[in-house]
Enzyme design. Sequence first.
Site, PDB file in Angstrom:
ATOM      1  N   HIS A 120      24.449  56.083  18.338  1.00 49.89           N
ATOM      2  CA  HIS A 120      23.934  56.439  19.655  1.00 49.89           C
ATOM      3  C   HIS A 120      23.085  55.249  20.115  1.00 49.89           C
ATOM      4  O   HIS A 120      22.067  54.929  19.486  1.00 49.89           O
ATOM      5  CB  HIS A 120      23.100  57.714  19.595  1.00 49.89           C
ATOM      6  CG  HIS A 120      23.910  58.934  19.315  1.00 49.89           C
ATOM      7  ND1 HIS A 120      23.424  60.014  18.611  1.00 49.89           N
ATOM      8  CD2 HIS A 120      25.188  59.250  19.654  1.00 49.89           C
ATOM      9  CE1 HIS A 120      24.364  60.946  18.525  1.00 49.89           C
ATOM     10  NE2 HIS A 120      25.455  60.504  19.154  1.00 49.89           N
ATOM     11  N   GLU A 123      19.244  55.217  20.239  1.00 51.19           N
ATOM     12  CA  GLU A 123      18.489  55.572  19.038  1.00 51.19           C
ATOM     13  C   GLU A 123      18.387  54.308  18.194  1.00 51.19           C
ATOM     14  O   GLU A 123      19.324  53.925  17.501  1.00 51.19           O
ATOM     15  CB  GLU A 123      19.178  56.720  18.304  1.00 51.19           C
ATOM     16  CG  GLU A 123      19.215  58.001  19.151  1.00 51.19           C
ATOM     17  CD  GLU A 123      20.035  59.124  18.544  1.00 51.19           C
ATOM     18  OE1 GLU A 123      20.409  59.022  17.346  1.00 51.19           O
ATOM     19  OE2 GLU A 123      20.325  60.107  19.264  1.00 51.19           O
ATOM     20  N   HIS A 227      19.914  57.763  12.643  1.00 46.86           N
ATOM     21  CA  HIS A 227      19.740  58.250  14.007  1.00 46.86           C
ATOM     22  C   HIS A 227      18.254  58.332  14.356  1.00 46.86           C
ATOM     23  O   HIS A 227      17.392  57.963  13.561  1.00 46.86           O
ATOM     24  CB  HIS A 227      20.381  59.627  14.158  1.00 46.86           C
ATOM     25  CG  HIS A 227      21.875  59.616  14.167  1.00 46.86           C
ATOM     26  ND1 HIS A 227      22.621  59.828  15.309  1.00 46.86           N
ATOM     27  CD2 HIS A 227      22.773  59.402  13.173  1.00 46.86           C
ATOM     28  CE1 HIS A 227      23.910  59.745  15.014  1.00 46.86           C
ATOM     29  NE2 HIS A 227      24.024  59.493  13.724  1.00 46.86           N
ATOM     30  N   GLU A 318      17.674  61.210  10.368  1.00 47.72           N
ATOM     31  CA  GLU A 318      16.936  61.162  11.630  1.00 47.72           C
ATOM     32  C   GLU A 318      15.559  60.570  11.312  1.00 47.72           C
ATOM     33  O   GLU A 318      14.774  61.171  10.580  1.00 47.72           O
ATOM     34  CB  GLU A 318      16.800  62.565  12.223  1.00 47.72           C
ATOM     35  CG  GLU A 318      18.120  63.259  12.506  1.00 47.72           C
ATOM     36  CD  GLU A 318      18.763  62.814  13.814  1.00 47.72           C
ATOM     37  OE1 GLU A 318      18.124  62.020  14.558  1.00 47.72           O
ATOM     38  OE2 GLU A 318      19.885  63.262  14.103  1.00 47.72           O
TER      39      GLU A 318
END
Length: 477
Positions: A120, A123, A227, A318
């Site tokens: 992404h 990110e 991410h 994450e």
Amino acid sequence: MKPASVRGRARPATGDGGPRPGCSGLQSWKSGGTMRAVAGDVVGIFCLVSLAAALDFEYHHAEELEAYLKRIRTMYPSFTHLHSIGRSVEGRDLWVLVLGRFPTHHKIGIPEFKYVANMHGDETVGREILLHLIDFLVTSYRRDPVITRLLNNTRIHIMPTMNPDGFEATKVPDCYYTRGRYNKNGEDLNRNFPDAFENNNASIQPETRAVMNWIKNETFVLSANLHGGALVASYTFDNGNSVTGSLKGYSRSPDDDVFIHLAKTYSFNHASMYKGTGCDNRQTFPDGITNGYSWYQLEGGMQDYNYVWGQCFEITLELSCCKYPPAEQLEKFWRDNKVALIEYIKQVHLGVKGQVTDKNGNPVPNAIVEAEGRPHICPYRTNEQGEYFLLLLPGTYVINATVPGFKSMLKTVEIPDTTGNFSALKLDFSFSEVSSRPRAASCPKAPLYQELERASAAVKPTLHILVLMTVMLIIFK
């Protein structure tokens, strides 16, 4: 198996007294504040490694990122290899730096590991900390004993950005959302892979296709994709149905215990992820981990694709509550993640590995090698060198090796904790009756669990394993 927690460990010593590798036979060191260059194999060439490789805590755009990777490759040619696995929609290279004792090719017995970041585009933390991971690895090799053993026994692939177009399109950094999340065609790359549970009718993007081909051409064993937007380690499955227990809000893979261990390994070695507090008071993650489906259902994700079709265990990391934080926070993100990044790589040496050979000692590709009680919907098969790698926690297992058309071989094995030895337990199989290569087999890129659910709809739950075996026979007949 409890993940080793090394939170608070001091950075391994990388003092200035030893030689720096990768300078075409030259050794450089500091002495009394003066940089001296001593000619080794090549006379008249001078190498100022520290100055050339300096990496600041700023965001690096496409040209800077490429220049840095090429500089690393030039400075450390003996144990790095740089290549592009494809191009983005706008034609930017998808660079991968490979590190290890044999960086240009697979070596029998050495597992393949990968980190992928920035799929992404908005990110961004993972993109930058992977550059700093590269810097740490190349400057520690042959100076720090742990990093040296890690690189000597692992082939590590690092892709700092899977979505370079999205990163360049993010003109105004934002903590929550920008259009840079998507590729140039407006597609979410983490919804773009074939899905094992439903037909997502995705138009496979160039970046996705490049990664799929990369997975196909390497023998990846373990992986993580990086991410932002939360602080948690998420593991397979991201999607699910009744076969994997999704009706209870959890989509369980056959290797659920291993995935929990992998996620905890990262979380417990991170500066704060293990606390599980998340990014606000509305959502917490016990031990800093979550089953992907339990968090939210995701169709067409990369980690499920790796596990089902790539024979590669991948988790999603994450790493920041803010997707695109200010550059002045990057150094802290690196410090928070450095130990966890290294400890996670070591897990590629869990379990058992080996070769399947025929009566002449030649490798047997496409043999199925699985641990009993852990049937994969796409059976895990040996590569062209007849190798297999199975990530398993310490314990007693029965390993089943099958060459189509011949009687299976079963071996009971006690697997110790092997990560500290940087080598999984070795267990080979020799088929004395086999003299020819089995026919190549591939698993169709179809919603296999959907077919399994349909086939088992009228069958008692205790017979699900039998139904799975039947479906696999149909697939590979």
